[in-house]
Design an enzyme around this catalytic site. Structure first.
Site, PDB file in Angstrom:
ATOM      1  N   GLY A   1      -2.939   4.352   2.082  1.00 34.79           N
ATOM      2  CA  GLY A   1      -3.483   3.066   2.488  1.00 34.79           C
ATOM      3  C   GLY A   1      -4.112   2.278   1.359  1.00 34.79           C
ATOM      4  CB  VAL A   2      -4.944   3.155  -2.032  1.00 34.62           C
ATOM      5  CG1 VAL A   2      -5.361   2.565  -3.366  1.00 34.62           C
ATOM      6  CG2 VAL A   2      -6.099   3.913  -1.385  1.00 34.62           C
TER       7      VAL A   2
ATOM      8  CB  THR B   1      -0.949   0.034   1.213  1.00 34.77           C
ATOM      9  OG1 THR B   1      -0.188   0.058   2.420  1.00 34.77           O
ATOM     10  CG2 THR B   1      -1.875  -1.174   1.223  1.00 34.77           C
ATOM     11  CG  ASP B   2      -0.882   4.735  -1.885  1.00 36.13           C
ATOM     12  OD1 ASP B   2      -1.649   4.688  -0.892  1.00 36.13           O
ATOM     13  OD2 ASP B   2      -1.283   5.050  -3.022  1.00 36.13           O
ATOM     14  CD  GLN B   3       2.144  10.082   2.762  1.00 34.99           C
ATOM     15  OE1 GLN B   3       2.663  10.329   1.687  1.00 34.99           O
ATOM     16  NE2 GLN B   3       2.240  10.896   3.790  1.00 34.99           N
TER      17      GLN B   3
END
Length: 140
Positions: A22-23, A18-20
């Site tokens: 949360g995806v 995930t990225d920053q």
């Protein structure tokens, strides 16, 4: 015409994917497509490793597309549906659906195109034992 074979594989989104926000970061979907391909081959009775080591047969990605529909998030269980869309002597097209397992929301769909090569990257035809299985799995 036969019904195409569809492989279903599940996995759980790891935090590292995930990225920053949360995806799930977009490139992870491409990795999941590879997971789907590998599992489809297993379902068909062989592995990439066997193709490479026993038959000097590689299926190299030459084109990939992915259309994102909805976000996947950390700890979601993902359902990968993989199928062979078309197969020719030295060209294979796979199709993918990536869904959230809990509600079957379509998260992404994609396709990959592969050429068949040997270990020197020279184009070659699929050995007959693979070609017939792939054609059957594609519903041809």
């Amino acid at each position: 015409m036969n019904k195409p074979t569809i492989s279903e594989t599940t996995l759980r989104v790891r935090y590292v994917e995930t990225d920053q926000m949360g995806v799930v970061y977009h490139t992870n979907y491409l990795i999941w497509m590879e997971v789907g391909r590998v599992e489809l081959l297993r379902q068909l009775g062989f592995t990439y490793k066997d193709m490479e080591q026993k038959d000097d047969c590689y299926i190299a990605v030459v084109e990939i597309s992915c259309r994102y529909k909805a976000p996947a998030k950390y700890d979601d269980e993902i359902l990968l549906r993989t199928r062979i869309k078309r197969v020719r002597a030295s060209l294979i097209h796979f199709g993918y659906e990536i869904l959230r397992a809990s509600d079957e929301t379509l998260l992404a769909e994609g396709e990959t195109t592969h050429i068949v090569t040997d270990s020197t990257f020279s184009r070659r035809s699929l050995p007959g034992k693979y070609l017939s299985v792939f054609r059957g799995a594609a519903g041809e």
